[in-house]
Design a protein around this motif. Sequence first.
Motif, PDB file in Angstrom:
ATOM      1  N   PRO A   1       0.598  -1.037  -0.042  1.00 38.23           N
ATOM      2  CA  PRO A   1      -0.214   0.222   0.250  1.00 38.23           C
ATOM      3  C   PRO A   1       0.593   1.234   0.102  1.00 38.23           C
ATOM      4  N   SER A   2       0.144   2.439  -0.333  1.00 34.53           N
ATOM      5  CA  SER A   2       0.935   3.608  -0.354  1.00 34.53           C
ATOM      6  C   SER A   2       1.816   4.328   0.880  1.00 34.53           C
ATOM      7  N   ARG A   3       3.281   4.244   0.312  1.00 40.55           N
ATOM      8  CA  ARG A   3       3.610   4.369   2.004  1.00 40.55           C
ATOM      9  C   ARG A   3       2.272   5.670   1.912  1.00 40.55           C
ATOM     10  N   ASP A   4       3.083   7.205   1.568  1.00 42.96           N
ATOM     11  CA  ASP A   4       2.358   8.481   1.497  1.00 42.96           C
ATOM     12  C   ASP A   4       2.198   9.084   3.450  1.00 42.96           C
TER      13      ASP A   4
ATOM     14  N   PRO B   1      -1.815  -6.219  -6.276  1.00 44.18           N
ATOM     15  CA  PRO B   1      -1.555  -5.014  -4.712  1.00 44.18           C
ATOM     16  C   PRO B   1      -1.725  -5.587  -3.221  1.00 44.18           C
ATOM     17  N   PHE B   2      -1.573  -5.628  -2.420  1.00 43.26           N
ATOM     18  CA  PHE B   2      -1.977  -6.301  -0.660  1.00 43.26           C
ATOM     19  C   PHE B   2      -3.012  -4.876  -0.655  1.00 43.26           C
ATOM     20  N   VAL B   3      -3.966  -5.467  -0.037  1.00 40.95           N
ATOM     21  CA  VAL B   3      -5.089  -4.693  -0.046  1.00 40.95           C
ATOM     22  C   VAL B   3      -5.394  -4.432   1.269  1.00 40.95           C
ATOM     23  N   GLU B   4      -5.583  -3.403   1.678  1.00 43.18           N
ATOM     24  CA  GLU B   4      -6.026  -2.894   4.035  1.00 43.18           C
ATOM     25  C   GLU B   4      -6.849  -2.861   3.846  1.00 43.18           C
ATOM     26  N   GLN B   5      -7.954  -3.115   2.671  1.00 39.16           N
ATOM     27  CA  GLN B   5      -9.468  -2.511   3.480  1.00 39.16           C
ATOM     28  C   GLN B   5      -9.424  -4.234   3.546  1.00 39.16           C
ATOM     29  N   ALA B   6     -10.987  -4.317   5.135  1.00 44.98           N
ATOM     30  CA  ALA B   6     -10.680  -5.446   5.387  1.00 44.98           C
ATOM     31  C   ALA B   6     -11.807  -6.543   5.165  1.00 44.98           C
ATOM     32  N   GLU B   7     -12.768  -5.554   4.665  1.00 42.94           N
ATOM     33  CA  GLU B   7     -14.014  -6.112   3.607  1.00 42.94           C
ATOM     34  C   GLU B   7     -13.396  -7.770   2.626  1.00 42.94           C
ATOM     35  N   PRO B   8     -13.212  -8.392   2.058  1.00 37.30           N
ATOM     36  CA  PRO B   8     -13.784  -9.803   1.076  1.00 37.30           C
ATOM     37  C   PRO B   8     -13.710  -8.839  -0.222  1.00 37.30           C
ATOM     38  N   GLN B   9     -15.291  -8.619   0.445  1.00 35.13           N
ATOM     39  CA  GLN B   9     -15.666  -7.479  -1.466  1.00 35.13           C
ATOM     40  C   GLN B   9     -15.028  -6.517  -2.148  1.00 35.13           C
ATOM     41  N   GLU B  10     -14.441  -5.853  -0.604  1.00 32.32           N
ATOM     42  CA  GLU B  10     -13.929  -4.297  -1.218  1.00 32.32           C
ATOM     43  C   GLU B  10     -12.046  -4.649  -1.589  1.00 32.32           C
ATOM     44  N   ILE B  11     -11.929  -5.666  -1.404  1.00 27.14           N
ATOM     45  CA  ILE B  11     -10.970  -6.158  -2.029  1.00 27.14           C
ATOM     46  C   ILE B  11     -10.719  -6.862  -3.777  1.00 27.14           C
TER      47      ILE B  11
ATOM     48  N   ALA C   1      10.336  -8.615  -4.006  1.00 27.31           N
ATOM     49  CA  ALA C   1      11.791  -8.499  -5.282  1.00 27.31           C
ATOM     50  C   ALA C   1      11.921 -10.276  -4.765  1.00 27.31           C
ATOM     51  N   THR C   2      12.829 -10.571  -4.006  1.00 25.37           N
ATOM     52  CA  THR C   2      12.813 -12.032  -3.692  1.00 25.37           C
ATOM     53  C   THR C   2      12.204 -12.844  -4.448  1.00 25.37           C
ATOM     54  N   ILE C   3      11.064 -13.463  -4.242  1.00 25.32           N
ATOM     55  CA  ILE C   3      10.525 -13.849  -4.913  1.00 25.32           C
ATOM     56  C   ILE C   3       9.914 -13.731  -6.166  1.00 25.32           C
ATOM     57  N   ALA C   4       9.894 -12.336  -6.469  1.00 21.48           N
ATOM     58  CA  ALA C   4       9.435 -12.304  -7.727  1.00 21.48           C
ATOM     59  C   ALA C   4      10.765 -12.408  -9.013  1.00 21.48           C
ATOM     60  N   ASP C   5      12.337 -12.137  -7.713  1.00 22.53           N
ATOM     61  CA  ASP C   5      13.614 -13.169  -9.292  1.00 22.53           C
ATOM     62  C   ASP C   5      13.345 -14.225  -8.717  1.00 22.53           C
ATOM     63  N   GLY C   6      13.083 -14.690  -8.189  1.00 25.16           N
ATOM     64  CA  GLY C   6      12.437 -16.519  -7.973  1.00 25.16           C
ATOM     65  C   GLY C   6      12.696 -17.384  -9.374  1.00 25.16           C
ATOM     66  N   PHE C   7      10.872 -16.353  -9.379  1.00 21.39           N
ATOM     67  CA  PHE C   7       9.742 -16.756 -10.714  1.00 21.39           C
ATOM     68  C   PHE C   7      10.570 -16.700 -11.902  1.00 21.39           C
ATOM     69  N   SER C   8      11.571 -15.187 -11.993  1.00 18.61           N
ATOM     70  CA  SER C   8      11.984 -15.279 -13.768  1.00 18.61           C
ATOM     71  C   SER C   8      13.185 -15.824 -13.626  1.00 18.61           C
ATOM     72  N   GLY C   9      14.316 -16.211 -12.745  1.00 18.53           N
ATOM     73  CA  GLY C   9      15.269 -17.140 -12.539  1.00 18.53           C
ATOM     74  C   GLY C   9      14.839 -18.096 -12.743  1.00 18.53           C
ATOM     75  N   ARG C  10      13.529 -19.252 -12.443  1.00 19.83           N
ATOM     76  CA  ARG C  10      13.009 -20.438 -12.910  1.00 19.83           C
ATOM     77  C   ARG C  10      12.439 -20.466 -14.122  1.00 19.83           C
TER      78      ARG C  10
ATOM     79  N   SER D   1      10.098  -4.722   4.680  1.00 19.28           N
ATOM     80  CA  SER D   1      10.753  -6.305   4.320  1.00 19.28           C
ATOM     81  C   SER D   1       9.171  -7.139   3.445  1.00 19.28           C
ATOM     82  N   ARG D   2       8.416  -6.584   3.104  1.00 16.17           N
ATOM     83  CA  ARG D   2       7.450  -6.869   1.689  1.00 16.17           C
ATOM     84  C   ARG D   2       8.093  -6.775   1.138  1.00 16.17           C
ATOM     85  N   ALA D   3       8.453  -5.287   0.423  1.00 18.14           N
ATOM     86  CA  ALA D   3       9.370  -5.182  -0.722  1.00 18.14           C
ATOM     87  C   ALA D   3      10.070  -6.350  -1.192  1.00 18.14           C
ATOM     88  N   LEU D   4      11.506  -6.171   0.190  1.00 18.35           N
ATOM     89  CA  LEU D   4      12.234  -7.481  -0.213  1.00 18.35           C
ATOM     90  C   LEU D   4      11.068  -8.639  -0.804  1.00 18.35           C
ATOM     91  N   ALA D   5      10.238  -9.248   0.399  1.00 23.26           N
ATOM     92  CA  ALA D   5       9.860 -10.237   0.022  1.00 23.26           C
ATOM     93  C   ALA D   5       9.633 -10.560  -1.631  1.00 23.26           C
TER      94      ALA D   5
END
Length: 360
Positions: A276-279, A332-342, A313-322, A307-311
């Motif tokens: 989510p935006s860190r503004d 995106p990770f959506v912070e709203q609580a309601e599943p429908q909103e997500i 990047a690591t996972i995306a690089d792993g996929f690109s490599g393989r 930590s999230r950004a690093l995770a």
Amino acid sequence: MIGPEVIVCAGGGGVGKTTASAALALALARSGKRALIVSIDPARRLADAMGVTLDGRARSVTLDTPGGKLYGLMPDPRRSMRTFVEILFEQEPQALARLLDNRIYQVLEDAVPGIHELVAMTLTARAIAEHCIDVVVIDTAPSRFAVDFVGYPDRLAKLLGGRAVGWLAQLAQRGQGRHDDSGAPKATRIERLLAWVLGPVVGDAAALFAEMALVLDSFVALNQQTSQLLLGAATKYLIVAAPTAAAQADAHYLIAQLATLQISTTAILLNSALSPSRDFVDLLDKATETTAPMRDVLRSLDYEWQSRALAVATIADGFSGRHPELPQLRLPFVEQAEPQEIVETLARVLATELCRFVAD
Ligand SMILES: Nc1ncnc2c1ncn2[C@@H]1O[C@H](COP(=O)(O)OP(=O)(O)OP(=O)(O)O)[C@@H](O)[C@H]1O
Ligand SMILES: [Mg+2]
């Protein structure tokens, strides 16, 4: 007739398959398609994710889809075997009544692996014809074996081509014109002898096979229908993953498993992969009048963000490599609580990417 496009979403447990499938189907409906979302996940969370009621009949989903139409289908696994035989014996109501009375059938009704998926695909094929569906999105079960069901038709076809069929067909032929007082196919001397030695359940088993032989053609047809949906030229497989090592391992496994079925994966949907935006953190960071507790909170928010950004990047690089050939799409990770909103938020993101999945 040219069939609809089919998109199967598979992935490890809890990565967002149901949410992403719902969002994709919603985005497709909003782009003007007649879309159908089908969930074969026994956890049945699709209805919650969409905020609608769903069951074994394709229902129109009343979300705002100008120009297009969205239908949802979520068969109940506990009713699968019953639905299966009702479909098979549609033209044979008396045989169906006998079957439902059969003790062996009654035991089978509780658990026959693969039947739920076969039934779900049969109901899907019916909904496609009934509602002129252009595109189907299939939400699969949370397991490493999620794509196993793709191979079922093939395995069933092998079984049907083998000796079992010859035996069933013989039973059926023999049964023709030779029925007892209840209308059931008459048992042979051997079957009667076995029944005498082993008890009446043997008779039930023979009767069950004889009844099944009556509907062998329908069974073969159902199987072909399922095969076409899952293995047709217009079928695409999306692997949904989250930025965790476990989800990545599951994704690799599923991609390899699909390859053994001669299916190439279309793309990887990396869910919860844009932070989510860190503004507001940046704003507070710059504020001159901060207190020590505020700075603590800011530090931990910043740490979480990094930590999230690093995770990711690591996972995306792993996929690109393989799998350098596989396109990756980040949701995106959506912070709203309601599943429908997500679902709504992910549908807006996916709206700009639909050309990757379907023809215009
Ligand atoms: N992008 C996202 N941002 C925030 N929350 C999400 C996101 N995607 C999914 N979720 C939430 O994560 C949870 C799991 O999602 P979902 O049920 O779609 O996963 P799944 O892969 O279908 O799970 P299962 O393997 O149990 O079927 C739900 O509460 C859902 O609302
Ligand atoms: Mg699910």
